[in-house]
Design a protein around this motif. Structure first.
Motif, PDB file in Angstrom:
ATOM      1  N   GLN A  70       0.825  -1.195   0.000  1.00  0.00           N
ATOM      2  CA  GLN A  70       0.000   0.000   0.000  1.00  0.00           C
ATOM      3  C   GLN A  70       0.863   1.251   0.000  1.00  0.00           C
ATOM      4  OE1 GLN A  70      -2.665  -0.404   3.402  1.00  0.00           O
ATOM      5  NE2 GLN A  70      -4.252  -1.264   2.097  1.00  0.00           N
ATOM      6  N   ARG A  71       0.288   2.318  -0.489  1.00  0.00           N
ATOM      7  CA  ARG A  71       0.989   3.603  -0.467  1.00  0.00           C
ATOM      8  C   ARG A  71       1.137   4.044   0.987  1.00  0.00           C
ATOM      9  NH1 ARG A  71      -0.837   8.185  -4.674  1.00  0.00           N
ATOM     10  NH2 ARG A  71      -0.674   6.309  -5.950  1.00  0.00           N
ATOM     11  N   GLU A  72       2.323   4.569   1.320  1.00  0.00           N
ATOM     12  CA  GLU A  72       2.582   4.998   2.688  1.00  0.00           C
ATOM     13  C   GLU A  72       3.205   6.381   2.711  1.00  0.00           C
ATOM     14  OE1 GLU A  72       5.459   2.464   4.589  1.00  0.00           O
ATOM     15  OE2 GLU A  72       7.001   2.844   3.090  1.00  0.00           O
ATOM     16  N   LEU A  73       2.962   7.081   3.812  1.00  0.00           N
ATOM     17  CA  LEU A  73       3.554   8.396   3.994  1.00  0.00           C
ATOM     18  C   LEU A  73       5.036   8.259   4.299  1.00  0.00           C
ATOM     19  CD1 LEU A  73       3.293  11.498   4.438  1.00  0.00           C
ATOM     20  CD2 LEU A  73       2.835  10.972   6.842  1.00  0.00           C
ATOM     21  N   VAL A  74       5.835   9.052   3.608  1.00  0.00           N
ATOM     22  CA  VAL A  74       7.281   9.087   3.856  1.00  0.00           C
ATOM     23  C   VAL A  74       7.640  10.311   4.691  1.00  0.00           C
ATOM     24  CG1 VAL A  74       9.559   9.269   2.792  1.00  0.00           C
ATOM     25  CG2 VAL A  74       7.785   7.868   1.713  1.00  0.00           C
ATOM     26  N   ALA A  75       7.200  11.470   4.251  1.00  0.00           N
ATOM     27  CA  ALA A  75       7.527  12.711   4.943  1.00  0.00           C
ATOM     28  C   ALA A  75       6.493  13.765   4.577  1.00  0.00           C
ATOM     29  CB  ALA A  75       8.924  13.194   4.568  1.00  0.00           C
ATOM     30  N   ARG A  76       6.293  14.698   5.504  1.00  0.00           N
ATOM     31  CA  ARG A  76       5.296  15.730   5.296  1.00  0.00           C
ATOM     32  C   ARG A  76       5.799  17.030   5.900  1.00  0.00           C
ATOM     33  NH1 ARG A  76       0.208  15.777   3.416  1.00  0.00           N
ATOM     34  NH2 ARG A  76      -1.395  17.061   4.402  1.00  0.00           N
ATOM     35  N   ILE A  77       5.442  18.149   5.256  1.00  0.00           N
ATOM     36  CA  ILE A  77       5.836  19.460   5.759  1.00  0.00           C
ATOM     37  C   ILE A  77       4.640  20.380   5.632  1.00  0.00           C
ATOM     38  CG2 ILE A  77       6.778  20.129   3.492  1.00  0.00           C
ATOM     39  CD1 ILE A  77       8.900  21.776   5.036  1.00  0.00           C
ATOM     40  N   ILE A  78       4.371  21.134   6.705  1.00  0.00           N
ATOM     41  CA  ILE A  78       3.253  22.056   6.665  1.00  0.00           C
ATOM     42  C   ILE A  78       3.766  23.459   6.381  1.00  0.00           C
ATOM     43  CG2 ILE A  78       1.906  20.611   8.210  1.00  0.00           C
ATOM     44  CD1 ILE A  78       2.420  22.637  10.420  1.00  0.00           C
ATOM     45  N   SER A  79       2.864  24.390   6.196  1.00  0.00           N
ATOM     46  CA  SER A  79       3.251  25.717   5.754  1.00  0.00           C
ATOM     47  C   SER A  79       4.156  26.415   6.754  1.00  0.00           C
ATOM     48  CB  SER A  79       2.015  26.575   5.476  1.00  0.00           C
ATOM     49  OG  SER A  79       1.215  26.665   6.637  1.00  0.00           O
TER      50      SER A  79
END
Length: 120
Positions: free
Chosen positions: A44-53
């Motif tokens: 399944q697709r998985e989150l690697v990294a995320r950045i908010i504003s």
């Protein structure tokens, strides 16, 4: 129309590095959160990294200390620096971003993906 285009994928040996870029284009008012996801074959697709504003970042445990997400708001681009790559990082990497074309209304957009292959 908003588009996200990923680039920078390719074949690299284990222990090597790659830098992915995700460029947003179109009638963009602002970009809120943006992130990188990956999908390995049969998984399944998985989150690697995320950045908010505000610049706050979050990483999957499997990539902490090896990957760095960043963004350049002046050119509407998000980056993923991937160091000390492992064969298990092999996947198609997708960019995702919450983008508004008018003030206050955001939609999630996806790029078409870029393939990263890490050889032993």
């Amino acid at each position: 129309q908003v588009q996200l285009v990923e680039s920078g994928g390719g074949l690299v040996q284990a222990g090597g590095f790659l830098r992915l870029s995700c460029a947003a284009s179109g009638s963009i008012f602002s970009i809120d959160a943006a992130g990188w996801y990956r999908q390995a074959a049969g998984k399944q697709r998985e989150l690697v990294a995320r950045i908010i504003s505000g610049g706050i970042t979050d990483y999957a445990d499997s990539v902490k200390g090896r990957f760095t997400i960043s963004r350049n708001n002046t050119v509407n681009t998000v980056y993923l620096q991937m160091d000390v790559l492992k064969p298990e990082d092999t996947a198609v990497y997708y960019c995702n971003a919450d983008i508004s074309t008018v003030p206050g209304i955001y939609y999630g957009y996806w790029g078409k993906g870029t393939l990263v292959t890490v050889s032993v």
